[in-house]
Design a protein around this motif. Structure first.
Motif, PDB file in Angstrom:
ATOM      1  N   TYR A 123     -43.809 -31.978  -2.748  1.00  9.66           N
ATOM      2  CA  TYR A 123     -44.349 -32.931  -1.789  1.00  9.66           C
ATOM      3  C   TYR A 123     -45.190 -32.286  -0.694  1.00  9.66           C
ATOM      4  O   TYR A 123     -45.666 -32.960   0.195  1.00  9.66           O
ATOM      5  CB  TYR A 123     -43.215 -33.747  -1.163  1.00  9.66           C
ATOM      6  CG  TYR A 123     -42.511 -34.605  -2.171  1.00  9.66           C
ATOM      7  CD1 TYR A 123     -43.230 -35.381  -3.075  1.00  9.66           C
ATOM      8  CD2 TYR A 123     -41.128 -34.623  -2.256  1.00  9.66           C
ATOM      9  CE1 TYR A 123     -42.580 -36.152  -4.020  1.00  9.66           C
ATOM     10  CE2 TYR A 123     -40.480 -35.403  -3.200  1.00  9.66           C
ATOM     11  CZ  TYR A 123     -41.212 -36.171  -4.072  1.00  9.66           C
ATOM     12  OH  TYR A 123     -40.568 -36.938  -5.009  1.00  9.66           O
ATOM     13  N   ASN A 124     -45.372 -30.982  -0.760  1.00 15.69           N
ATOM     14  CA  ASN A 124     -46.185 -30.306   0.243  1.00 15.69           C
ATOM     15  C   ASN A 124     -47.381 -29.582  -0.358  1.00 15.69           C
ATOM     16  O   ASN A 124     -47.979 -28.731   0.291  1.00 15.69           O
ATOM     17  CB  ASN A 124     -45.330 -29.322   1.042  1.00 15.69           C
ATOM     18  CG  ASN A 124     -44.480 -30.027   2.078  1.00 15.69           C
ATOM     19  OD1 ASN A 124     -44.935 -30.340   3.169  1.00 15.69           O
ATOM     20  ND2 ASN A 124     -43.252 -30.324   1.719  1.00 15.69           N
ATOM     21  N   SER A 126     -51.083 -28.851  -1.268  1.00 16.13           N
ATOM     22  CA  SER A 126     -52.327 -29.217  -0.591  1.00 16.13           C
ATOM     23  C   SER A 126     -53.265 -29.977  -1.513  1.00 16.13           C
ATOM     24  O   SER A 126     -54.201 -30.624  -1.078  1.00 16.13           O
ATOM     25  CB  SER A 126     -53.020 -27.959  -0.062  1.00 16.13           C
ATOM     26  OG  SER A 126     -53.298 -27.062  -1.123  1.00 16.13           O
ATOM     27  N   HIS A 127     -53.028 -29.861  -2.822  1.00 23.70           N
ATOM     28  CA  HIS A 127     -53.814 -30.621  -3.771  1.00 23.70           C
ATOM     29  C   HIS A 127     -52.953 -30.926  -4.972  1.00 23.70           C
ATOM     30  O   HIS A 127     -51.925 -30.323  -5.188  1.00 23.70           O
ATOM     31  CB  HIS A 127     -55.065 -29.844  -4.188  1.00 23.70           C
ATOM     32  CG  HIS A 127     -54.743 -28.573  -4.934  1.00 23.70           C
ATOM     33  ND1 HIS A 127     -54.398 -27.410  -4.277  1.00 23.70           N
ATOM     34  CD2 HIS A 127     -54.673 -28.304  -6.263  1.00 23.70           C
ATOM     35  CE1 HIS A 127     -54.165 -26.468  -5.170  1.00 23.70           C
ATOM     36  NE2 HIS A 127     -54.306 -26.977  -6.377  1.00 23.70           N
ATOM     37  N   THR A 131     -54.122 -37.482  -9.330  1.00 24.36           N
ATOM     38  CA  THR A 131     -54.566 -38.162  -8.120  1.00 24.36           C
ATOM     39  C   THR A 131     -54.228 -39.642  -8.139  1.00 24.36           C
ATOM     40  O   THR A 131     -54.573 -40.368  -7.215  1.00 24.36           O
ATOM     41  CB  THR A 131     -56.090 -38.002  -7.954  1.00 24.36           C
ATOM     42  OG1 THR A 131     -56.749 -38.542  -9.106  1.00 24.36           O
ATOM     43  CG2 THR A 131     -56.467 -36.534  -7.795  1.00 24.36           C
ATOM     44  N   THR A 134     -51.288 -41.757  -5.305  1.00 22.61           N
ATOM     45  CA  THR A 134     -50.836 -40.786  -4.315  1.00 22.61           C
ATOM     46  C   THR A 134     -50.548 -41.445  -2.970  1.00 22.61           C
ATOM     47  O   THR A 134     -49.955 -40.820  -2.104  1.00 22.61           O
ATOM     48  CB  THR A 134     -51.877 -39.673  -4.115  1.00 22.61           C
ATOM     49  OG1 THR A 134     -53.121 -40.267  -3.709  1.00 22.61           O
ATOM     50  CG2 THR A 134     -52.080 -38.893  -5.400  1.00 22.61           C
ATOM     51  N   ASP A 144     -48.277 -41.187   1.940  1.00 20.42           N
ATOM     52  CA  ASP A 144     -49.220 -40.337   1.222  1.00 20.42           C
ATOM     53  C   ASP A 144     -48.422 -39.227   0.544  1.00 20.42           C
ATOM     54  O   ASP A 144     -47.944 -38.299   1.204  1.00 20.42           O
ATOM     55  CB  ASP A 144     -50.254 -39.744   2.184  1.00 20.42           C
ATOM     56  CG  ASP A 144     -51.406 -39.063   1.444  1.00 20.42           C
ATOM     57  OD1 ASP A 144     -51.155 -38.405   0.413  1.00 20.42           O
ATOM     58  OD2 ASP A 144     -52.553 -39.187   1.902  1.00 20.42           O
ATOM     59  N   LYS A 146     -49.371 -36.952  -1.601  1.00 25.19           N
ATOM     60  CA  LYS A 146     -50.042 -35.652  -1.713  1.00 25.19           C
ATOM     61  C   LYS A 146     -49.916 -34.828  -0.432  1.00 25.19           C
ATOM     62  O   LYS A 146     -49.716 -33.612  -0.481  1.00 25.19           O
ATOM     63  CB  LYS A 146     -51.509 -35.852  -2.066  1.00 25.19           C
ATOM     64  CG  LYS A 146     -52.244 -34.569  -2.398  1.00 25.19           C
ATOM     65  CD  LYS A 146     -53.559 -34.840  -3.106  1.00 25.19           C
ATOM     66  CE  LYS A 146     -54.538 -35.565  -2.219  1.00 25.19           C
ATOM     67  NZ  LYS A 146     -55.880 -35.659  -2.869  1.00 25.19           N
ATOM     68  N   THR A 147     -50.011 -35.487   0.719  1.00 26.37           N
ATOM     69  CA  THR A 147     -49.942 -34.751   1.988  1.00 26.37           C
ATOM     70  C   THR A 147     -48.554 -34.789   2.614  1.00 26.37           C
ATOM     71  O   THR A 147     -48.334 -34.186   3.668  1.00 26.37           O
ATOM     72  CB  THR A 147     -50.945 -35.326   3.001  1.00 26.37           C
ATOM     73  OG1 THR A 147     -50.596 -36.690   3.293  1.00 26.37           O
ATOM     74  CG2 THR A 147     -52.362 -35.274   2.447  1.00 26.37           C
ATOM     75  N   HIS A 148     -47.623 -35.518   1.967  1.00 29.97           N
ATOM     76  CA  HIS A 148     -46.254 -35.642   2.465  1.00 29.97           C
ATOM     77  C   HIS A 148     -46.235 -36.248   3.867  1.00 29.97           C
ATOM     78  O   HIS A 148     -45.494 -35.814   4.765  1.00 29.97           O
ATOM     79  CB  HIS A 148     -45.548 -34.286   2.477  1.00 29.97           C
ATOM     80  CG  HIS A 148     -44.043 -34.382   2.562  1.00 29.97           C
ATOM     81  ND1 HIS A 148     -43.367 -34.467   3.755  1.00 29.97           N
ATOM     82  CD2 HIS A 148     -43.098 -34.428   1.610  1.00 29.97           C
ATOM     83  CE1 HIS A 148     -42.063 -34.549   3.535  1.00 29.97           C
ATOM     84  NE2 HIS A 148     -41.877 -34.529   2.233  1.00 29.97           N
ATOM     85  N   GLU A 149     -47.054 -37.275   4.075  1.00 31.07           N
ATOM     86  CA  GLU A 149     -47.104 -37.969   5.357  1.00 31.07           C
ATOM     87  C   GLU A 149     -46.701 -39.420   5.164  1.00 31.07           C
ATOM     88  O   GLU A 149     -46.985 -40.026   4.139  1.00 31.07           O
ATOM     89  CB  GLU A 149     -48.506 -37.895   5.967  1.00 31.07           C
ATOM     90  CG  GLU A 149     -48.931 -36.487   6.346  1.00 31.07           C
ATOM     91  CD  GLU A 149     -50.361 -36.413   6.837  1.00 31.07           C
ATOM     92  OE1 GLU A 149     -50.619 -35.607   7.739  1.00 31.07           O
ATOM     93  OE2 GLU A 149     -51.217 -37.163   6.319  1.00 31.07           O
TER      94      GLU A 149
END
Length: 235
Positions: A123-124, A126-127, A131, A134, A144, A146-149
């Motif tokens: 989950y962390n 960067s890419h 896709t 995501t 999100d 992909k960015t774990h946000e």
């Protein structure tokens, strides 16, 4: 890249044992016998996971866990010498992702470390090669992957890796009930769950607190008593 693991335990034999087994698995280990020394290291160095003993001479592990969570979201595993639910619940409520009761089997400890690191790395990234899907959007929640946000009503939610994983699974299964046992196995990828294990319950409670959600009148996470948890398709 070798994962960097912090180990804090004032019992030298235990600390040395953990260090030995983790190094045998190829991890880089930074071992400390006091919270003060560990904090000095944490402030200026990057880590991927922390293993904290509850009983430390200068500061208990719960307080150390809290201080780490003020700035970092990497996994935290608590070590407790007491087989008491209150210690486990306290650690999980303060932001820990898992707990291990002493005496423990070293191979089980290694398995739990690997499970936490797998999820943290997943989950962390960067890419991601995949896709699709995501970003998950649901009633003011924006996750999100992909960015774990995660945002709730445009405000950031500070979630631990375990909390993020639970919420993601529930969101991906909107409208369906997911049992605590299924959540446990999907997150930890192993078989040390039993009916008396309340790990998922504590993480759900912590999630609700952060989301300003309630059991009696849930906006998001609904408890289906005796079955599991679900997020309705529409709220």
């Amino acid at each position: 890249m070798l994962e960097k693991i912090l180990v804090v335990d004032d019992e030298h034999e235990i600390g040395d044992l953990i260090e030995l087994y983790l190094k045998n698995e190829g991890y880089t280990v930074f071992k400390f016998y006091s919270a003060r020394d560990a904090l000095a290291y944490i402030e200026v160095n990057e880590l991927d996971l922390a293993i904290l003993d509850v009983m430390l001479p200068d500061m208990n592990g719960f307080k150390l866990c809290q201080k780490i969570r003020e700035q970092y979201n990497y996994p935290i595993i608590m070590l407790t010498a007491k087989d008491e639910e209150i210690d486990k619940i306290t650690g999980l409520t303060l932001g820990a992702d898992d707990y291990i009761t002493k005496p423990f089997r070293p191979l089980e400890m290694v398995a739990r470390v690997k499970a936490q690191l797998r999820r943290y790395k997943k989950y962390n990234l960067s890419h991601s090669e995949d896709t699709e899907d995501t970003v998950i959007i649901h009633s003011g929640l924006v996750m999100d992957i992909k960015t774990h946000e995660c945002l709730l009503n445009e405000k950031p939610l500070a979630l631990t890796p375990t909390e993020f994983s639970i919420l993601r699974i529930l969101l991906e299964n909107k409208g369906n009930v997911v049992s605590a046992e299924e959540l446990f196995h999907r997150i930890w990828k192993d078989e040390y769950y039993n009916k008396s294990n309340n790990t998922i319950t504590v993480h759900i409670r912590h999630l609700r607190e952060k989301m300003d959600d309630t059991v009696d009148n849930p906006k998001y996470i609904k408890t289906i008593w005796g079955v599991g948890y679900k997020i309705e398709t529409q709220i």
